[in-house]
Design a protein around this motif. Structure first.
Motif, PDB file in Angstrom:
ATOM      1  N   THR C 146       0.789  -1.172  -0.022  1.00  0.00           N
ATOM      2  CA  THR C 146      -0.027  -0.208   0.152  1.00  0.00           C
ATOM      3  C   THR C 146       0.719   0.987  -0.121  1.00  0.00           C
ATOM      4  OG1 THR C 146      -0.059   0.020   2.588  1.00  0.00           O
ATOM      5  CG2 THR C 146      -1.770  -1.296   1.091  1.00  0.00           C
ATOM      6  N   GLY C 147       2.159   1.330   0.398  1.00  0.00           N
ATOM      7  CA  GLY C 147       3.049   1.840   0.007  1.00  0.00           C
ATOM      8  C   GLY C 147       3.698   2.766  -1.440  1.00  0.00           C
ATOM      9  N   TYR C 148       3.660   1.728  -2.325  1.00  0.00           N
ATOM     10  CA  TYR C 148       3.690   2.199  -3.504  1.00  0.00           C
ATOM     11  C   TYR C 148       3.308   3.461  -4.376  1.00  0.00           C
ATOM     12  CZ  TYR C 148       6.703  -1.357  -4.172  1.00  0.00           C
ATOM     13  OH  TYR C 148       7.375  -2.926  -4.870  1.00  0.00           O
ATOM     14  N   ALA C 320       4.292  10.434  -2.425  1.00  0.00           N
ATOM     15  CA  ALA C 320       4.557   9.077  -1.951  1.00  0.00           C
ATOM     16  C   ALA C 320       5.667   8.621  -2.149  1.00  0.00           C
ATOM     17  CB  ALA C 320       3.701   7.922  -2.339  1.00  0.00           C
ATOM     18  N   CYS C 321       6.232   9.942  -3.659  1.00  0.00           N
ATOM     19  CA  CYS C 321       7.709  10.114  -4.660  1.00  0.00           C
ATOM     20  C   CYS C 321       8.058  10.792  -4.190  1.00  0.00           C
ATOM     21  CB  CYS C 321       7.121  10.469  -5.886  1.00  0.00           C
ATOM     22  SG  CYS C 321       6.111   9.803  -6.644  1.00  0.00           S
ATOM     23  N   ARG C 322       9.320  10.129  -4.609  1.00  0.00           N
ATOM     24  CA  ARG C 322      10.932  10.690  -3.804  1.00  0.00           C
ATOM     25  C   ARG C 322      11.845  11.222  -5.054  1.00  0.00           C
ATOM     26  NH1 ARG C 322       9.428   7.180  -0.599  1.00  0.00           N
ATOM     27  NH2 ARG C 322       9.295   7.465   2.055  1.00  0.00           N
ATOM     28  N   LEU C 323      11.377  10.746  -6.353  1.00  0.00           N
ATOM     29  CA  LEU C 323      11.899  11.260  -7.454  1.00  0.00           C
ATOM     30  C   LEU C 323      11.766  11.402  -8.451  1.00  0.00           C
ATOM     31  CD1 LEU C 323      15.119   7.660  -6.949  1.00  0.00           C
ATOM     32  CD2 LEU C 323      15.689  10.514  -7.128  1.00  0.00           C
ATOM     33  N   ALA C 336       8.906   2.835   3.643  1.00  0.00           N
ATOM     34  CA  ALA C 336       9.666   4.076   3.818  1.00  0.00           C
ATOM     35  C   ALA C 336       8.107   5.143   4.212  1.00  0.00           C
ATOM     36  CB  ALA C 336      10.513   4.936   3.295  1.00  0.00           C
ATOM     37  N   ASN C 337       7.579   5.102   2.757  1.00  0.00           N
ATOM     38  CA  ASN C 337       5.861   5.693   2.910  1.00  0.00           C
ATOM     39  C   ASN C 337       5.381   5.231   3.907  1.00  0.00           C
ATOM     40  OD1 ASN C 337       6.742   7.422   0.956  1.00  0.00           O
ATOM     41  ND2 ASN C 337       6.333   5.591  -0.883  1.00  0.00           N
ATOM     42  N   ILE C 338       5.626   3.734   4.651  1.00  0.00           N
ATOM     43  CA  ILE C 338       3.680   3.472   5.600  1.00  0.00           C
ATOM     44  C   ILE C 338       5.137   3.987   5.943  1.00  0.00           C
ATOM     45  CG2 ILE C 338       3.333   1.624   6.571  1.00  0.00           C
ATOM     46  CD1 ILE C 338       2.625   1.546   4.298  1.00  0.00           C
ATOM     47  N   TYR C 339       6.383   3.988   7.121  1.00  0.00           N
ATOM     48  CA  TYR C 339       6.546   4.700   7.972  1.00  0.00           C
ATOM     49  C   TYR C 339       6.492   6.215   7.969  1.00  0.00           C
ATOM     50  CZ  TYR C 339       9.200   0.502   9.962  1.00  0.00           C
ATOM     51  OH  TYR C 339       9.149  -0.679  11.055  1.00  0.00           O
ATOM     52  N   GLY C 340       6.639   6.638   6.592  1.00  0.00           N
ATOM     53  CA  GLY C 340       6.582   8.092   7.288  1.00  0.00           C
ATOM     54  C   GLY C 340       5.209   8.259   7.146  1.00  0.00           C
ATOM     55  N   SER C 341       4.007   8.001   6.781  1.00  0.00           N
ATOM     56  CA  SER C 341       3.181   8.517   7.304  1.00  0.00           C
ATOM     57  C   SER C 341       2.747   7.900   8.297  1.00  0.00           C
ATOM     58  CB  SER C 341       1.720   7.094   6.451  1.00  0.00           C
ATOM     59  OG  SER C 341       1.951   7.919   4.923  1.00  0.00           O
ATOM     60  N   ALA C 342       3.082   6.694   8.741  1.00  0.00           N
ATOM     61  CA  ALA C 342       3.173   6.675  10.669  1.00  0.00           C
ATOM     62  C   ALA C 342       4.009   7.471  11.448  1.00  0.00           C
ATOM     63  CB  ALA C 342       3.601   5.049  11.053  1.00  0.00           C
TER      64      ALA C 342
END
Lengths: 398, 398, 398, 398
Positions: C146-148, C320-323, C336-342
């Protein structure tokens, strides 16, 4: 509506070449007959009478019309009544023989579909152009990749300005089948294609780079200015190039690149063309011909599929389809589209109507001339250390 | 085993560039820190003190080590104790500033990871090479595409002779982001990259064709002989090339082609490399980096995936993977692999061991020099109507 | 802006699991730290003190905070001052241990990121839900797909109604790594995942079908009604299912199918989801996660790429994009996106603000409960000859 | 060698259906004639005499043999001399008419190629089987996807044991053309296919899931045991299913899944089949039919292309190719392969030889019966809440 209305009959095909062991002769006959608009009724499939007979049976040609030579065929067929005589001749022999056959056919008043490259050299091509111009026949050259529906679609889109001004054309045509020196092993296709007395001045560049160059010309209509070419023969002992790359300057400033290989392991018949315009870009790959990528900055990438019912299809693109989207069409259908467009002109001729000879949807004698000029200049440039040579030829059409 | 054993600590990074609005600085920091082997502890992120502070907070850099200039950073850090001082400097500023920063860092004894192209021109590059040779620092250049696991895999396979003698290298690097003149709209990335006073003598060829050329060199180790290049500026008013193509003759007879575009609508970051050898061929596309096609006549096409556990992977390929097959890795990981390999050398240096400076798995100062030579010769060739110029440089490594 | 502003510091992570030989623990730590927003400062990496120490060094954890057990870690860390104590606990151990660890962490007031499936059985999951509800911690479950970015993009598009009413969801999750009975060969990952005392009631359906089901639920928000499931164990002597298929009836009439395999030769980690709505359809494949097909009748197929700058991207997708587009992101970034949202929620909590616990962009305890209910009902249905069983659970969120 | 040696003549085709507005009639005629082995000489293209005449002209059928009904055609043709009479009848009308036409043709001694589904219901199918068994005609059913070279290749590989024991078959057949209720807009194809009085008991499952199921059966030869099916009608007011999914238990324990959709936006004709065996797996997609993925753990993924010259091709696969690799073949060629294999049997029959009727490479009456049984059981299962029903039928062949 009848077949080939208002003629309401099949067109009659005389096949030159295509005997046992041939590849492209069979392709021509299947392509010509795919839509039930033509029938192979006569043939000069081989100069060896026995092979000629044998080949004729393969095609269900009546033994009476299985000729021992093209001269014999033209002479005999010319004497047949209107309702029996062949309508057109397909020339599917090795390159060095195209000219004599095609010229004689034209002069005998037969329509001609000639395989590419059109002749052995440029002088022949120009002479053939003159012969065609002096005649009233339909003359097509089988640059078959132009027959793919999405190529015609792309051409129409570019003509409509959908991509804006065209600035770059990149074409690669990559094969691997001549990686080894199979011409030394009596592989018939390899043997004549690598023999400069039969194939002409170029190998890979004559056999496949011509297609690649023609495809860009066909799709964009851009006129070329100069070319710089570098040919290589990687397989030891081979007489002609089996790899090469060319840079093309078009008159409008567009930069083109053409790379062709016959020595890339495992590569099959990979024609990849990419075209960049100021408003959009496109990308098409022959090995998966039913889709084309169209892109513009900021928008999702778009895949145009070969879909005759889609609103995005141009009339030219849709008319080249036989099946709904998702039902793959391929190589034979592209050939059949070249034939079908030439048939349309043959009907007009048969009806006594005037018909377009220069700005045709099918590749014609002018494209054939330009192809020979391309080959000549590539070889010359390569011999001069990739010097820039003119690529302007009077025959070139937009 | 401890991090960076036997050092058993993280390496300390000093970042130059990377302030607000930067792209590549952040990429460097993520790449460097991905494996928990390094930490950004100091930075000269901007010459504007306020922006420098602001940037430092972004990176969690202690305000005391948020320097107003790289000179200040090198001076201050040099005075810090061994167990605090930065181990390496990452240079992620616009091209025209690389030389001064990198040279000073080298001379101060810091290891350096320098973004590409390495310097503004060849003279600077050669001077930097001399400085590195006079020092004992580790020096890497972020030709990041060489960090992809399958690129390292391909290189090892080629070194092992799996493809036989290499005869053709085709590389395309196609982007579309500079299709419009966005440098006129104050887009920071576009502004400096299209400005000859900041970017150097070339635009697309400096920014991306260098990567393309480097990739072929890295993978094959073939030494170049001559180059013929044709550059174009398609966007009106732009000062540097935004499109171009080059033909490269390698010493062994291999023919290379490099085409780069920044004006192809909708194209993102499409690096495609194809390599033909006498025993096999391969094909890899950066936008889908976890697979590589390997082909040989008569065999099924093979897709090598990034699979650290597969028997077909070489040690170099497997070592560059972090995740099992099917768990996509990407751009950051490739950067991280360059960093990781440089870290290995830094540890050796820190341990007082000798370490390889020339034949490294990461791109080094020699590759940087060669890249600048490539740019110089491309521009010169293009200015001379694509004349063949030498591409031999003493720094070139196999 | 400072890291994790207004906290302006990194968050401190305590890792449970992740010792030598572990797979997912390392993934969690890289994912958590990718954006420089967190740091692993403590760990209970193994119940074996020696391995715990060894593992701690791998992560650069201070030996003082390398605990021999999670109980010890929670107790010791609870006593540390506010500016030192861990902020969150990542639970990356085999399934049967999740509950005790997570519940204790929650009750000790630590935020938790728990690997999936969330617990050993449904009863544990419901108890954990109660514990989370009784606490004020942030609780996330690593349904990492779900983090994609494009999954978040798709979810936002569906919420916006771009696809119309959703009528069909097809998900396949195909792997091959358990084709042979490698659990008998002491392969650590295989061993616990095929052991019903550690993995739970299901094998493939617990390990991967849960992801597949969760993905459809996450993207569409459709509530399930009933399920019919058929599980198979193809590898002789294996205790749990390694293949299965389920049909799901959603409340709105949508029909879902989930198929999972661990025995498909050569297949890596192939999650394929297709969603059909009345206005459009979409298709996404995890192994090439940077593109998603979006289709509507009569229009070209569209490929939405992971392009943070494209107008078609929703805020959730772009964030959710870095690049930039064309620079591949992958599996770690999704984590990392799951973590970032948490982390965003953790900051709100740390600031004393209220924060959303149920309708979160990251998978939460309710998703964890639903996942366990899914597993339970799949196993039960399969045992009853694929009978239709209820899939309604009070915890299910839209 | 003569066409259809030793007959040395084209086979004569009588076409039923295929009048103006038809789709599949034209496909049959092109497929039948592609190799120049057959010719359309008679037709009952429409029951409307005017349309029958008009259609006949399209096919270049002599007006004398443009019949007003199939009864008339069979009667008239039966009286024609041996060297003129049609050899075979192609039945290309809507489903509800197949039985009467095919049965009468069989009883009149004509060979038959019947479109699928073979009849309106199972009883008709079984009666037709009896009629065929009582006759000595060649009877083929146009499950055309079995005619693709790589499908025949896959079948031979599975028969050879290359994949080991087959344990899972997944087939999806996804279309979007019936997303809207176009049958209400007088779209002829849609009208009869969604009309239970013409199409039969099932919509999507009769039209396309039969193909999907047949494909798995054809490729693996596994005998089915039970089926559980769930059909949906998503478009309001439609009388038949337009979506559905089925789970199939094979006798050997293999688990099969078949999902079919006609309501998936933008999806064309996407047949995807995946087969898992204990020694390897394969994957093939109809929309790109010239390649097939073959995989085994630990090995590179392999793409088998349609390459008649490749050592990896089985005789059955190679014999089904007309063109070298890289020259795309498609839908028509697959049809032509069904016809060609039936022609081979027709020649044997014409020569008075015995010929195989059951274990044929082309789909035959037994497959047609099984297809009808599949439809019947799917509908019945769906009506009973997806109950498991028997899928064993005496006609099923390995």
């Amino acid at each position: 509506m009848g077949v080939n209305a208002p003629l309401n009959r099949k067109l009659r095909m005389g096949l030159v070449g295509g005997g046992p062991g041939s590849f492209i002769g069979r392709v021509h006959s299947i392509g010509a007959c795919l839509d039930n608009r033509a029938e192979v009724v006569a043939g000069a499939l081989s100069s060896n009478p026995e092979r000629a007979k044998q080949g004729a049976a393969d095609y269900n040609i009546d033994p009476d019309r299985a000729y021992g030579s093209y001269e014999e065929m033209f002479e005999a067929e010319s004497k047949l009544p209107d309702d029996t005589r062949i309508d057109f001749v397909s020339v599917t022999t090795p390159n060095h023989t195209h000219f004599d056959i095609a010229k004689e056919a034209v002069e005998a008043g037969f329509n001609v579909i000639c395989d590419k490259p059109m002749t052995f050299d440029l002088a022949q091509a120009e002479a053939l152009q003159a012969a065609v111009e002096a005649s009233d026949v339909v003359f097509a050259v089988s640059h078959n990749y132009t027959g793919y529906p999405l190529i015609r679609q792309a051409r129409a889109m570019i003509q409509n300005g959908d991509l804006g001004e065209i600035q770059a054309i990149r074409v690669q045509y990559i094969q691997g089948w001549l990686r080894d020196k199979i011409e030394a092993e009596d592989q018939k296709q390899a043997a004549w294609r690598t023999d400069p007395t039969k194939s002409g001045a170029a190998g890979a560049f004559g056999d496949i780079a011509t297609h690649a160059y023609n495809l860009g010309r066909y799709m964009t209509g851009l006129l070329p200015d100069q070319i710089s070419c570098h040919l290589k023969t990687f397989v030891p002992g081979r007489a002609l190039d089996d790899y090469g790359t060319a840079v093309i300057r078009y008159e409008n400033g567009c930069l083109g690149t053409v790379t062709a290989s016959q020595i890339s392991h495992g590569r099959e018949n990979d024609v990849l063309i990419e075209i960049d315009g100021t408003k959009g870009s496109l990308q098409w790959r022959q090995e998966n011909p039913n889709e084309m990528y169209v892109r513009a900055n900021g928008q999702p990438h778009k895949i145009y599929t070969r879909d005759p019912n889609a609103p995005y299809m141009t009339p030219a693109g849709a008319a080249a389809c036989r099946l709904p989207a998702g039902h793959p069409e391929g190589f034979f259908e592209a050939f059949a589209n070249i034939y079908g467009s030439a048939f349309d002109a043959m009907i007009e001729r048969a009806e006594g109507k005037s018909f377009e000879k220069r700005d045709t949807i099918y590749p014609n004698v002018y494209d054939g001339v330009e192809g020979m000029f391309f080959i000549q200049q590539c070889v010359a440039s390569s011999q001069q250390d990739a010097a820039w040579l003119s690529l302007k030829h009077a025959a070139a059409r937009r």
